[in-house]
Design an enzyme around this catalytic site. Structure first.
Site, PDB file in Angstrom:
ATOM      1  N   CYS A  50       0.814  -1.217   0.000  1.00  0.00           N
ATOM      2  CA  CYS A  50       0.000   0.000   0.000  1.00  0.00           C
ATOM      3  C   CYS A  50       0.848   1.268   0.000  1.00  0.00           C
ATOM      4  O   CYS A  50       1.957   1.275   0.519  1.00  0.00           O
ATOM      5  CB  CYS A  50      -0.874   0.037   1.243  1.00  0.00           C
ATOM      6  SG  CYS A  50      -1.896  -1.403   1.444  1.00  0.00           S
TER       7      CYS A  50
ATOM      8  N   ARG B 136       5.333  -0.337  -5.913  1.00  0.00           N
ATOM      9  CA  ARG B 136       5.221  -1.095  -4.671  1.00  0.00           C
ATOM     10  C   ARG B 136       4.314  -2.310  -4.794  1.00  0.00           C
ATOM     11  O   ARG B 136       4.356  -3.194  -3.963  1.00  0.00           O
ATOM     12  CB  ARG B 136       4.685  -0.181  -3.549  1.00  0.00           C
ATOM     13  CG  ARG B 136       5.636   0.935  -3.197  1.00  0.00           C
ATOM     14  CD  ARG B 136       4.949   1.993  -2.389  1.00  0.00           C
ATOM     15  NE  ARG B 136       4.662   1.560  -1.042  1.00  0.00           N
ATOM     16  CZ  ARG B 136       5.304   1.996   0.034  1.00  0.00           C
ATOM     17  NH1 ARG B 136       6.268   2.860  -0.080  1.00  0.00           N
ATOM     18  NH2 ARG B 136       4.960   1.582   1.226  1.00  0.00           N
TER      19      ARG B 136
ATOM     20  N   TRP C 135      -2.933  -2.805  -1.387  1.00  0.00           N
ATOM     21  CA  TRP C 135      -2.564  -4.209  -1.574  1.00  0.00           C
ATOM     22  C   TRP C 135      -3.382  -4.956  -0.520  1.00  0.00           C
ATOM     23  O   TRP C 135      -3.184  -4.762   0.683  1.00  0.00           O
ATOM     24  CB  TRP C 135      -1.069  -4.378  -1.335  1.00  0.00           C
ATOM     25  CG  TRP C 135      -0.533  -5.733  -1.641  1.00  0.00           C
ATOM     26  CD1 TRP C 135      -0.142  -6.204  -2.857  1.00  0.00           C
ATOM     27  CD2 TRP C 135      -0.295  -6.792  -0.710  1.00  0.00           C
ATOM     28  NE1 TRP C 135       0.320  -7.485  -2.741  1.00  0.00           N
ATOM     29  CE2 TRP C 135       0.237  -7.878  -1.439  1.00  0.00           C
ATOM     30  CE3 TRP C 135      -0.485  -6.935   0.666  1.00  0.00           C
ATOM     31  CZ2 TRP C 135       0.584  -9.078  -0.842  1.00  0.00           C
ATOM     32  CZ3 TRP C 135      -0.147  -8.146   1.258  1.00  0.00           C
ATOM     33  CH2 TRP C 135       0.384  -9.193   0.499  1.00  0.00           C
TER      34      TRP C 135
ATOM     35  N   GLY D 184      -0.897  -0.950   6.384  1.00  0.00           N
ATOM     36  CA  GLY D 184      -0.650  -1.776   7.568  1.00  0.00           C
ATOM     37  C   GLY D 184      -1.863  -2.632   7.905  1.00  0.00           C
ATOM     38  O   GLY D 184      -2.753  -2.834   7.068  1.00  0.00           O
TER      39      GLY D 184
ATOM     40  N   GLU E  47      18.071 -18.318  -5.220  1.00  0.00           N
ATOM     41  CA  GLU E  47      17.701 -17.035  -5.813  1.00  0.00           C
ATOM     42  C   GLU E  47      17.132 -17.236  -7.230  1.00  0.00           C
ATOM     43  O   GLU E  47      16.135 -16.602  -7.602  1.00  0.00           O
ATOM     44  CB  GLU E  47      18.924 -16.107  -5.826  1.00  0.00           C
ATOM     45  CG  GLU E  47      18.735 -14.764  -6.485  1.00  0.00           C
ATOM     46  CD  GLU E  47      17.669 -13.877  -5.840  1.00  0.00           C
ATOM     47  OE1 GLU E  47      17.166 -14.211  -4.757  1.00  0.00           O
ATOM     48  OE2 GLU E  47      17.324 -12.861  -6.461  1.00  0.00           O
TER      49      GLU E  47
ATOM     50  N   HIS F  36      17.786 -37.356  -0.777  1.00  0.00           N
ATOM     51  CA  HIS F  36      17.033 -37.437   0.482  1.00  0.00           C
ATOM     52  C   HIS F  36      15.574 -37.045   0.283  1.00  0.00           C
ATOM     53  O   HIS F  36      14.892 -36.673   1.235  1.00  0.00           O
ATOM     54  CB  HIS F  36      17.716 -36.562   1.533  1.00  0.00           C
ATOM     55  CG  HIS F  36      19.132 -36.957   1.739  1.00  0.00           C
ATOM     56  ND1 HIS F  36      19.491 -38.106   2.419  1.00  0.00           N
ATOM     57  CD2 HIS F  36      20.291 -36.412   1.302  1.00  0.00           C
ATOM     58  CE1 HIS F  36      20.811 -38.231   2.405  1.00  0.00           C
ATOM     59  NE2 HIS F  36      21.312 -37.213   1.721  1.00  0.00           N
TER      60      HIS F  36
ATOM     61  N   LYS G 161       6.695  -4.456  -4.005  1.00  0.00           N
ATOM     62  CA  LYS G 161       8.119  -4.134  -3.938  1.00  0.00           C
ATOM     63  C   LYS G 161       8.573  -3.970  -2.496  1.00  0.00           C
ATOM     64  O   LYS G 161       9.635  -4.422  -2.114  1.00  0.00           O
ATOM     65  CB  LYS G 161       8.385  -2.846  -4.729  1.00  0.00           C
ATOM     66  CG  LYS G 161       9.842  -2.451  -4.800  1.00  0.00           C
ATOM     67  CD  LYS G 161      10.635  -3.446  -5.622  1.00  0.00           C
ATOM     68  CE  LYS G 161      12.127  -3.214  -5.605  1.00  0.00           C
ATOM     69  NZ  LYS G 161      12.858  -4.431  -6.017  1.00  0.00           N
TER      70      LYS G 161
HETATM   71  O1  M6R Z   1      13.275  -4.529   0.415  1.00  0.00           O
HETATM   72  P1  M6R Z   1      13.783  -5.851   0.916  1.00  0.00           P
HETATM   73  O2  M6R Z   1      15.131  -6.185   0.354  1.00  0.00           O
HETATM   74  O3  M6R Z   1      13.770  -5.955   2.411  1.00  0.00           O
HETATM   75  O4  M6R Z   1      12.764  -6.916   0.359  1.00  0.00           O
HETATM   76  C1  M6R Z   1      12.850  -8.251   0.749  1.00  0.00           C
HETATM   77  C2  M6R Z   1      12.019  -9.148  -0.153  1.00  0.00           C
HETATM   78  O5  M6R Z   1      10.669  -8.800  -0.070  1.00  0.00           O
HETATM   79  C3  M6R Z   1      12.464  -9.069  -1.615  1.00  0.00           C
HETATM   80  O6  M6R Z   1      13.820  -9.333  -1.767  1.00  0.00           O
HETATM   81  C4  M6R Z   1      11.657 -10.071  -2.479  1.00  0.00           C
HETATM   82  O7  M6R Z   1      11.983 -11.369  -2.113  1.00  0.00           O
HETATM   83  C5  M6R Z   1      11.928  -9.802  -3.958  1.00  0.00           C
HETATM   84  N1  M6R Z   1      10.704  -9.435  -4.613  1.00  0.00           N
HETATM   85  C6  M6R Z   1      12.493 -10.965  -4.696  1.00  0.00           C
HETATM   86  O8  M6R Z   1      12.779 -10.634  -6.025  1.00  0.00           O
END
Ligand code: M6R
Length: 606
Positions: free
Chosen positions: A2, A27, A74, A99, A478, A501, A601
């Protein structure tokens, strides 16, 4: 996630609010809305979907007024819909909220018993009715204090009132909120990005504080309502980074920016002449730190995991890595000689912030590695190491991941050298290699022609796996995270030695599997693991580094080679084909690459 914007001015505000909401689009959100005041009435317009929809709506129903609030939502409580979009208004007051209000059910019951009628399924609406209720018997400031006292959970709020043609309330607990100053107008924003096109003069609210914004005056108060003073900060201007330029997507731009962002970061930390690392004003002596805890979420967590391998290799420090959402509720053994390092691109991730806050409350040593230096995590850490990447707009983190790993690597080298664990020759050699990294990243980006074709197979597959060992294991995680985030297909990252495993049972004919097998000490081990998946029908995409010895390419579906460098730095290069793999898979499927579904974001709720 949001986003909030509020403006009070001596001219109409609706188009400025829409423009600022567009800045907040990165965001991630599912609906948008705006409320203004004109002629003593609250005008409210909301739309499901993008800010463009809201803008189209505004053409049909002109919305006037020199004061207003806007929001991108959001969904947390209640489905994404026009009715659940913010602002939420009564006849008296209109509210936008970031929030979660954790006690909303209880508050709602009370308010219904007092005759209030709810229109939406949101937790936010209780705030509207609480203020409306308290205003019956109290003045505005008392009503706000009473309302804030009733809320449990996290929030950033923007509030306007029918009878107040020049007054916006901003209030914060847990979610970030900024105030901006302009000529004959002032602003409220959930981050400085939203305000940057209007002003570079900003103040930030701390937890528990609220403010009263008028067009020629802003007052700040603590949680008891006592007036407080605030610093006004000047932000640097980097507007051009918010533009896609000739690129189709921010993600494509951000992948290609990596040689430059790495170069900038190296320049900030490396003393070129003496081949040394500059980390100024580090607040602790080397004897004061015997262990480290690295904390982050998502991609930032993966960068922490990579760093653990470097720390283990080059120092005797005990290093633990934790996911912020686990750490914050774990029964932690806080140790005075432990340094807690928080890694976050945005510096606003709710779980990471809460973990930092917990460490601060326990009087621990805290440092952060962030991209946004004005962020809450940066402001509240004892020490900050910026990654110098410039704004990252694509929801999928790319250049920030390389930046986080880079700063962590630099920290490893420096601590290891200071602790006399890394000898001077070796230290200098590693710094020299580091200076080559921007060129190697560039060459690796340029040479990935095959990846688009390969990506089609990953896009169409039911699922895929990413295998690595040692330093390549976090990179496998990643790669899988990036693919699931963008192409909405199931992808799992595994340490290759774990396959027998359990996960080996998933391998079936034609399943695409990425094997990260750089020429490091794990090479012979991981190539054996690779043969085991090939034997069970997997289509292996092998990613390795260029080497004088050819790869034994028996039954390998495709091979991609990245540039060669010292083994410490290979994670940077191995990441690049994986970023492109995810990008092209999503492109093939026609998905929204910069704003993948359900994601945001900046994850400002837990
Ligand atoms: O802003 P931040 O680095 O704290 O964000 C953490 C995660 O939300 C962020 O890295 C998320 O996993 C990404 N969208 C992955 O590409």
């Amino acid at each position: 996630m949001c986003g909030i914007i509020g403006i009070t001015s001596n001219k109409p505000v609706s188009s400025a609010i829409i423009n600022s909401l567009k800045k907040l689009e990165y965001r991630g959100y599912d609906s948008a809305g705006i409320a203004t005041l004109s002629n003593g009435f609250i005008n409210e317009i909301k739309s499901e979907g993008r800010v463009d929809n809201l803008e189209k709506n505004l053409i049909n129903k002109k919305i006037e007024g020199n004061i207003g609030i806007g929001h991108v939502r959001w969904a947390t409580h209640g489905i994404p819909s026009t009715i659940n979009a913010h602002p939420h208004s009564s006849e008296t007051v209109s509210v936008v909220h970031n929030g979660i209000i954790e006690n909303s059910t209880k508050l709602k019951e009370y308010l219904i018993s007092r005759g209030h009628i709810f229109k939406s399924q949101t937790d936010t609406e209780v705030i509207v009715h609480l203020i409306t209720e308290y205003l019956k018997e109290n003045d505005l400031k008392k009503s706000i204090l009473k309302m804030l006292g009733k809320l449990q959970g996290s929030f950033a709020l923007g509030i306007i009132f029918k009878d107040q043609p020049d007054l916006i309330i901003g209030a914060r607990r847990g979610s970030p909120l900024a105030v901006g100053y302009g000529p004959n107008e002032n602003y409220l924003g959930s981050d400085s990005y939203a305000l940057k096109s209007m002003t570079n003069k900003i103040s930030y609210l701390n937890d528990g504080e609220f403010c009263i914004i008028k067009k020629n005056q802003v007052e700040f108060f603590d949680e008891k309502g006592k007036k407080i003073n605030k610093k006004v900060l000047e932000l640097s201007s980097d507007e051009k980074n918010y533009d896609k330029g000739d690129y189709k997507h921010f993600m494509a731009k951000e992948i290609e920016e990596q040689p430059l962002t790495i170069k900038n970061c190296v320049k900030e930390y490396i003393d070129n002449i003496n081949n040394d690392i500059n980390i100024y004003n580090f607040p602790w002596k080397k004897e004061e730190i015997n262990s480290l805890t690295l904390i982050g979420c998502g991609t930032a967590y993966n960068s922490c995991l990579t760093a653990k391998y470097w720390f283990d290799e080059m120092t005797n420090l005990d290093v633990n890595v934790d996911v912020a959402s686990e750490f914050r509720y774990r029964k932690n053994k806080f140790k005075k000689d432990n340094l807690y390092i928080f890694v976050s691109q945005s510096g606003e991730t709710a779980d990471t912030y809460a973990a930092l806050d917990l460490c601060n409350k326990n009087k621990m040593k805290t440092a952060s590695i962030v991209n946004v230096i004005e962020s809450s995590i940066a402001r509240d850490s004892n020490f900050v190491l910026p990654i110098h990447c410039g704004p990252e707009i694509g929801v999928a983190s790319t250049k920030a991941f390389l930046g986080q790993m880079l700063v962590l690597y630099i920290l490893v080298l420096k601590l290891s050298f200071l602790r006399e664990e890394l000898k001077k020759d070796n230290y200098i050699q590693k710094i020299k290699s580091l200076k080559q990294l921007p060129d190697l990243v560039e060459k690796t980006i340029m040479s990935q022609n095959k990846i688009q074709l390969v990506a089609n197979t990953f896009a169409e597959a039911k699922g895929s796996m990413f295998l690595g060992r040692g330093l390549s294991y976090p990179i496998a995680l990643e790669g899988a995270l990036k693919l699931k985030e963008l192409s909405y297909t199931h992808a799992e990252g595994y340490p290759a030695g774990e396959m027998k495993h359990g996960p080996l049972a998933l391998i079936e004919n034609g399943m695409p599997v990425v094997v990260l097998a750089p020429r490091d000490s794990y090479y012979s081990k991981i190539t054996s693991n690779m043969q085991e998946v090939i034997a069970r029908g997997a289509k292996v995409l092998l990613i390795t580094n260029k080497n004088k010895d050819d790869v034994v390419s028996e039954n390998i579906w495709e091979t991609i080679e990245v540039e060669d460098t010292n083994v410490d730095l290979l994670p940077f290069l191995l990441t690049i084909p994986l970023q492109k793999l995810a990008y092209y898979s999503a492109l093939k499927k026609g998905y929204d690459i910069d704003k993948p579904r359900n994601l945001a974001k900046s994850v400002t709720v837990e």
